[in-house]
Design a protein around this motif. Sequence first.
Motif, PDB file in Angstrom:
ATOM      1  N   LYS A  79       0.829  -1.205   0.000  1.00  0.00           N
ATOM      2  CA  LYS A  79       0.000   0.000   0.000  1.00  0.00           C
ATOM      3  C   LYS A  79       0.865   1.257   0.000  1.00  0.00           C
ATOM      4  O   LYS A  79       0.579   2.231  -0.720  1.00  0.00           O
ATOM      5  N   ALA A  80       1.957   1.238   0.799  1.00  0.00           N
ATOM      6  CA  ALA A  80       2.842   2.402   0.864  1.00  0.00           C
ATOM      7  C   ALA A  80       3.512   2.652  -0.476  1.00  0.00           C
ATOM      8  O   ALA A  80       3.619   3.806  -0.935  1.00  0.00           O
ATOM      9  N   VAL A  81       3.978   1.594  -1.114  1.00  0.00           N
ATOM     10  CA  VAL A  81       4.628   1.744  -2.426  1.00  0.00           C
ATOM     11  C   VAL A  81       3.624   2.220  -3.465  1.00  0.00           C
ATOM     12  O   VAL A  81       3.920   3.086  -4.291  1.00  0.00           O
ATOM     13  N   GLU A  82       2.413   1.683  -3.425  1.00  0.00           N
ATOM     14  CA  GLU A  82       1.381   2.079  -4.382  1.00  0.00           C
ATOM     15  C   GLU A  82       1.036   3.565  -4.239  1.00  0.00           C
ATOM     16  O   GLU A  82       0.875   4.270  -5.236  1.00  0.00           O
ATOM     17  N   ASP A  83       0.954   4.033  -2.984  1.00  0.00           N
ATOM     18  CA  ASP A  83       0.637   5.449  -2.758  1.00  0.00           C
ATOM     19  C   ASP A  83       1.777   6.362  -3.178  1.00  0.00           C
ATOM     20  O   ASP A  83       1.555   7.531  -3.509  1.00  0.00           O
TER      21      ASP A  83
END
Length: 711
Positions: A325-329
Amino acid sequence: MPAKPVTVALVGNPNAGKSTLFNALSGLRQHVGNYPGVTVEMKKGSFTVGDTRFDLIDLPGTYSLAARSPDEMVAVDLLLGRRPEEPPPDVIVSIVDASNLDRHLYLTTQVMELGVPVVLAVNMIDVAAGQGVTIDAAKLAAETGLTVVPVQANKGTGLDKLREAVRAAATGGHAPTAPKLPDALEAEAKSVLAGLNGEVPAFLARRLLLDIGGSTEQWFTAKYGEAVRQRVTDARVRLAAAGCAVPAAEAKARYAYIRAVTAKAVTKPAERPKALTDRIDRVLTHRLWGTLAFFAVMFVMFWSIFSLAEPLMDLIEGGFKSVGKAVEDGMAPGPLRSLVVDGIIAGVGGVLVFLPQILILFAFIAVLEDCGYMARAAFLMDRLMSRCGMSGKSFIPLLSSVACAVPGVMATRVIENRRDRLATILVAPLMSCSARLPVYTLMIALFLPTERYSAFARAGVLFAMYLLGFVVAPLVALVLRKTLLRGERSLFVMELPAYKRPSVRNVLRRVYDAGWAFVRRAGTVILASMVLVWAALYFPYTDAEGQSYETRVAEHTEKGEKAEAAKVKAEWKRESYLGRVGRALEPAFAPLGWDWRIGVATLASFPAREVIVGTLGILYEVDDAEEDADSLTKAVRDDWDADPVRGKYAVPVALSVMVFFALCMQCASTLAVIRRETRSWAWPAFTFAYMTALAYVGALVTFQVGKLLIG
């Protein structure tokens, strides 16, 4: 300038505690050495005393230096300094079991003939004391001329004295005087040696005379021709006529020497005390109670895999989702973000989540081996193995394959009979290894959800899948021994080791090695496979009208149209390169109850079985951090519920997938090690072909019969 390292060879009978002593001496400073042209692997390590480094070589456990196989011949060559990869040993440490000294000293008396300083490590002194046996180390040293050091390897007792004894032997030691063999035998050995122009060590000339039909005789015949075999045969005839027939003459001479030595140095009770272990063995080796105990141990292991691993699995899964999720954001939409989030993080994370289960499995196997139970299980299964044309020695490699088929195949080296060994190699991959665990866990979760079924019920199904390997492997071996590998059955001789408390260090090291190997595999083979699968499912990323699927998904998501976004994602996967291949092959999967998604995930997993979980994760788009911990299971179940076949026949479909993975060869590493062990590509090809065909038929029967039962 540092002094030259001292080479130390460790020899001993199986179950003498040699590996435990090696680990205790070398600690973490060890590795495995491979030698070209042979299938032997030697564990190598080191330790230091003062400024001197000692390089340890752990030779395979053997009862005698009478080489019965090419691998054992390599061990003899290493002791004689005839392998170019290793220097000749400066010191030999012979490890013996204090509670079985009479039998274990036989190998030591052979080692004493090598012309190298020998240190005798008398291990398991605690076991001997428990049996009322006392050993006077000073008298034993005086009688044999060896440096004798009592040790308890699993506790680290006596290790400092042993290191010091090795140092003293390396700096000022001398070769011991070997027991005298009969004069007639020595005379014939000298005659054989003279006929070879003194080109070989005297020890090998004696072994050539004594080891009838062994690898020593084969090696000499190949090197010097049939004339050597005839000369040796004539010498044996003369010895038999003189009342000194071989190999019995050697055994009589050595055991007479051993009895004389132990009579002065060893004190035993008049009657061996009945120990608790004897009562335990009456149960564990009993045909009925022992079998029930074995199944109980296996069931507890599988129950633990589910119940103990679940909290850690949830933690790992949550961690990977947070990272994704952090990488996607933090990244802009596009192929690179999809590769990192969907291909690498979701794909590899979906496999690594099963690491706790694999660690528990290897911990159980390590404990069972270390405490002495494995040998009892092999003894118990000998009756079944012999009926299938193998011996009880085949059981330990098969049981080792439950953890991983690669070391299981390599463990067949202890089997002397070539046909037994080859049959065991060919069926070892049928045992359910740790790589199948992710598949079993996922499928069991589909039709035995945790909210409705207990861990015992799920463990029962998992146990049944492992039991399938235990049933099918001997049956396939029986067919092979009746057809391709016809030949005489071999005798089964195995020493039951004393029970001992498992070494925490050994167990933790086994678990660490297994866990690191799994993580390394996830970072190499599985990662590469996930990237390829992602690419095949991502491209082409535009529809027939040239519009980006990713853009269409984003537009529907922004409008809150989750159902429409899901339809676009499904269309994207169907129209991808891998989706097209899967739909083209769907008629071949249909009789198994599979759709194209299961089919392509199975195809993608042929390099490594674990890949199926990551592939299904990519196919079902389970990268949303807001999903629950069982997101992949939920996504697959929702998809199956909407399908007319899988919705009604979910249990037969799940069982069909599990049976296919239980019987199919989907491991490039195992095929490579079969190639190395058999020195031929024909046997790996045969293994791949027969297991794939067997898996398809097994999955077909499972689904069709299940379908009929449900109606």
